[in-house]
Design a protein around this motif. Structure first.
Motif, PDB file in Angstrom:
ATOM      1  N   MET A 117       0.932  -1.188   0.153  1.00 26.78           N
ATOM      2  CA  MET A 117       0.284   0.021  -0.276  1.00 26.78           C
ATOM      3  C   MET A 117       1.288   1.066  -0.070  1.00 26.78           C
ATOM      4  N   PRO A 118       0.747   1.851  -1.080  1.00 25.84           N
ATOM      5  CA  PRO A 118       1.473   3.206  -1.057  1.00 25.84           C
ATOM      6  C   PRO A 118       1.237   4.342   0.317  1.00 25.84           C
ATOM      7  N   ASN A 119       2.140   4.736   0.474  1.00 30.22           N
ATOM      8  CA  ASN A 119       2.113   6.416   1.550  1.00 30.22           C
ATOM      9  C   ASN A 119       2.285   7.045   0.772  1.00 30.22           C
ATOM     10  N   ASP A 120       0.674   8.098   0.746  1.00 29.97           N
ATOM     11  CA  ASP A 120       1.148   9.454  -0.106  1.00 29.97           C
ATOM     12  C   ASP A 120       1.876  10.092   1.149  1.00 29.97           C
ATOM     13  N   ILE A 121       1.798   9.916   1.302  1.00 28.03           N
ATOM     14  CA  ILE A 121       2.956  11.058   2.226  1.00 28.03           C
ATOM     15  C   ILE A 121       4.025  10.847   1.841  1.00 28.03           C
ATOM     16  N   ARG A 122       4.414  10.158   1.844  1.00 27.18           N
ATOM     17  CA  ARG A 122       5.833   9.945   1.500  1.00 27.18           C
ATOM     18  C   ARG A 122       6.314  10.517  -0.178  1.00 27.18           C
ATOM     19  N   ASP A 123       5.016  10.719  -0.598  1.00 29.74           N
ATOM     20  CA  ASP A 123       5.729  10.360  -2.440  1.00 29.74           C
ATOM     21  C   ASP A 123       5.735  12.241  -2.730  1.00 29.74           C
ATOM     22  N   LEU A 124       5.041  13.506  -1.273  1.00 26.73           N
ATOM     23  CA  LEU A 124       5.105  14.626  -1.479  1.00 26.73           C
ATOM     24  C   LEU A 124       6.542  14.828  -0.616  1.00 26.73           C
ATOM     25  N   PRO A 125       6.954  16.068  -1.057  1.00 22.98           N
ATOM     26  CA  PRO A 125       8.601  17.035  -0.863  1.00 22.98           C
ATOM     27  C   PRO A 125       8.663  16.887   0.656  1.00 22.98           C
ATOM     28  N   ALA A 126       9.197  16.902   0.812  1.00 25.70           N
ATOM     29  CA  ALA A 126       9.043  16.571   2.652  1.00 25.70           C
ATOM     30  C   ALA A 126       9.437  18.430   3.453  1.00 25.70           C
ATOM     31  N   GLY A 127      10.162  19.570   2.684  1.00 17.72           N
ATOM     32  CA  GLY A 127      10.043  20.382   2.851  1.00 17.72           C
ATOM     33  C   GLY A 127       8.618  21.561   3.114  1.00 17.72           C
ATOM     34  N   ASN A 128       8.096  21.050   1.974  1.00 18.56           N
ATOM     35  CA  ASN A 128       6.740  22.454   1.431  1.00 18.56           C
ATOM     36  C   ASN A 128       5.619  20.982   1.801  1.00 18.56           C
ATOM     37  N   ASP A 129       5.677  20.418   2.923  1.00 19.46           N
ATOM     38  CA  ASP A 129       4.592  19.540   2.896  1.00 19.46           C
ATOM     39  C   ASP A 129       3.152  19.908   3.635  1.00 19.46           C
ATOM     40  N   GLY A 130       3.631  20.959   4.417  1.00 21.25           N
ATOM     41  CA  GLY A 130       2.179  21.307   5.250  1.00 21.25           C
ATOM     42  C   GLY A 130       1.679  21.641   3.471  1.00 21.25           C
ATOM     43  N   LEU A 131       2.584  22.578   3.451  1.00 22.65           N
ATOM     44  CA  LEU A 131       1.486  23.405   2.095  1.00 22.65           C
ATOM     45  C   LEU A 131       1.052  22.643   1.365  1.00 22.65           C
ATOM     46  N   TYR A 132       2.063  21.529   0.599  1.00 26.37           N
ATOM     47  CA  TYR A 132       1.642  21.295  -0.104  1.00 26.37           C
ATOM     48  C   TYR A 132      -0.030  20.225   0.164  1.00 26.37           C
ATOM     49  N   ARG A 133      -0.601  19.921   1.290  1.00 25.84           N
ATOM     50  CA  ARG A 133      -1.024  19.834   2.051  1.00 25.84           C
ATOM     51  C   ARG A 133      -2.023  19.970   2.145  1.00 25.84           C
ATOM     52  N   PHE A 134      -2.050  21.813   2.661  1.00 24.86           N
ATOM     53  CA  PHE A 134      -2.944  22.563   2.538  1.00 24.86           C
ATOM     54  C   PHE A 134      -3.362  23.042   1.080  1.00 24.86           C
ATOM     55  N   LEU A 135      -2.893  23.362   0.175  1.00 27.09           N
ATOM     56  CA  LEU A 135      -3.427  23.387  -1.174  1.00 27.09           C
ATOM     57  C   LEU A 135      -4.081  22.477  -2.052  1.00 27.09           C
ATOM     58  N   GLY A 136      -3.442  21.243  -1.791  1.00 23.80           N
ATOM     59  CA  GLY A 136      -4.148  20.309  -2.707  1.00 23.80           C
ATOM     60  C   GLY A 136      -3.435  19.559  -3.858  1.00 23.80           C
ATOM     61  N   GLY A 137      -2.103  20.352  -3.943  1.00 22.89           N
ATOM     62  CA  GLY A 137      -0.670  19.604  -5.098  1.00 22.89           C
ATOM     63  C   GLY A 137       0.305  20.688  -4.705  1.00 22.89           C
ATOM     64  N   SER A 138       1.065  21.184  -6.391  1.00 22.14           N
ATOM     65  CA  SER A 138       2.050  21.958  -6.014  1.00 22.14           C
ATOM     66  C   SER A 138       0.850  23.184  -6.258  1.00 22.14           C
ATOM     67  N   PRO A 139       1.868  24.360  -5.769  1.00 21.59           N
ATOM     68  CA  PRO A 139       0.748  25.056  -5.975  1.00 21.59           C
ATOM     69  C   PRO A 139       1.271  25.835  -7.639  1.00 21.59           C
ATOM     70  N   LEU A 140       2.142  25.557  -8.009  1.00 23.15           N
ATOM     71  CA  LEU A 140       1.894  26.361  -9.607  1.00 23.15           C
ATOM     72  C   LEU A 140       0.390  25.344 -10.143  1.00 23.15           C
ATOM     73  N   SER A 141       0.246  24.136 -10.169  1.00 21.75           N
ATOM     74  CA  SER A 141      -0.665  23.593 -10.729  1.00 21.75           C
ATOM     75  C   SER A 141      -2.422  24.193  -9.962  1.00 21.75           C
ATOM     76  N   VAL A 142      -2.075  24.340  -9.020  1.00 20.93           N
ATOM     77  CA  VAL A 142      -2.924  24.563  -8.250  1.00 20.93           C
ATOM     78  C   VAL A 142      -3.704  25.777  -8.439  1.00 20.93           C
ATOM     79  N   ALA A 143      -2.674  27.209  -8.466  1.00 21.53           N
ATOM     80  CA  ALA A 143      -2.953  28.734  -9.158  1.00 21.53           C
ATOM     81  C   ALA A 143      -2.928  27.944 -10.434  1.00 21.53           C
ATOM     82  N   PHE A 144      -2.881  27.635 -11.232  1.00 18.18           N
ATOM     83  CA  PHE A 144      -2.928  27.457 -13.180  1.00 18.18           C
ATOM     84  C   PHE A 144      -4.580  27.187 -12.827  1.00 18.18           C
ATOM     85  N   ARG A 145      -5.494  26.670 -11.944  1.00 19.76           N
ATOM     86  CA  ARG A 145      -5.987  25.416 -12.130  1.00 19.76           C
ATOM     87  C   ARG A 145      -7.528  26.822 -11.448  1.00 19.76           C
ATOM     88  N   LEU A 146      -7.006  27.398 -10.163  1.00 21.13           N
ATOM     89  CA  LEU A 146      -7.506  28.668  -9.769  1.00 21.13           C
ATOM     90  C   LEU A 146      -8.174  29.509 -11.225  1.00 21.13           C
TER      91      LEU A 146
END
Length: 100
Positions: free
Chosen positions: A1-30
């Motif tokens: 069973m893959p661990n989703d937290i391991r797929d995210l970069p460690a430095g921006n873990d909280g930011l990625y979780r809060f935004l729901g993805g990378s900041p650039l892709s979230v900004a593009f979708r918005l």
């Protein structure tokens, strides 16, 4: 069973979780969603510089449209009733003698 937290970069873990993805892709979708919603709101008459007036105008137009629709339905009802009611009445009068 893959661990989703391991797929995210460690430095921006909280930011990625809060935004729901990378900041650039979230900004593009918005941005795309904002443009789409803006087109729809502009089509129904909203103005971003005077939003309260736009909302008031929208409700006034809906109110007027509602009464115009009732007026439209009433005119067609009267037009159809001129033929339908007498034909129905005649069929009831002359049809009841056949049914007995």
């Amino acid at each position: 069973m893959p661990n989703d937290i391991r797929d995210l970069p460690a430095g921006n873990d909280g930011l990625y979780r809060f935004l729901g993805g990378s900041p650039l892709s979230v900004a593009f979708r918005l941005i795309l969603l904002s443009i789409l919603v803006g087109v729809v709101l502009a089509a129904i008459g909203f103005d971003p510089w005077n939003i309260l007036h736009s909302i008031q105008t929208l409700f006034r137009r809906l109110w007027d449209l509602g009464f115009d629709a009732v007026n439209w339905l009433w005119r067609y009802f009267l037009l159809g009733a001129v033929l339908v009611i007498p034909i129905w009445l005649l069929s009831r009068l002359f049809g009841s003698s056949r049914g007995r």
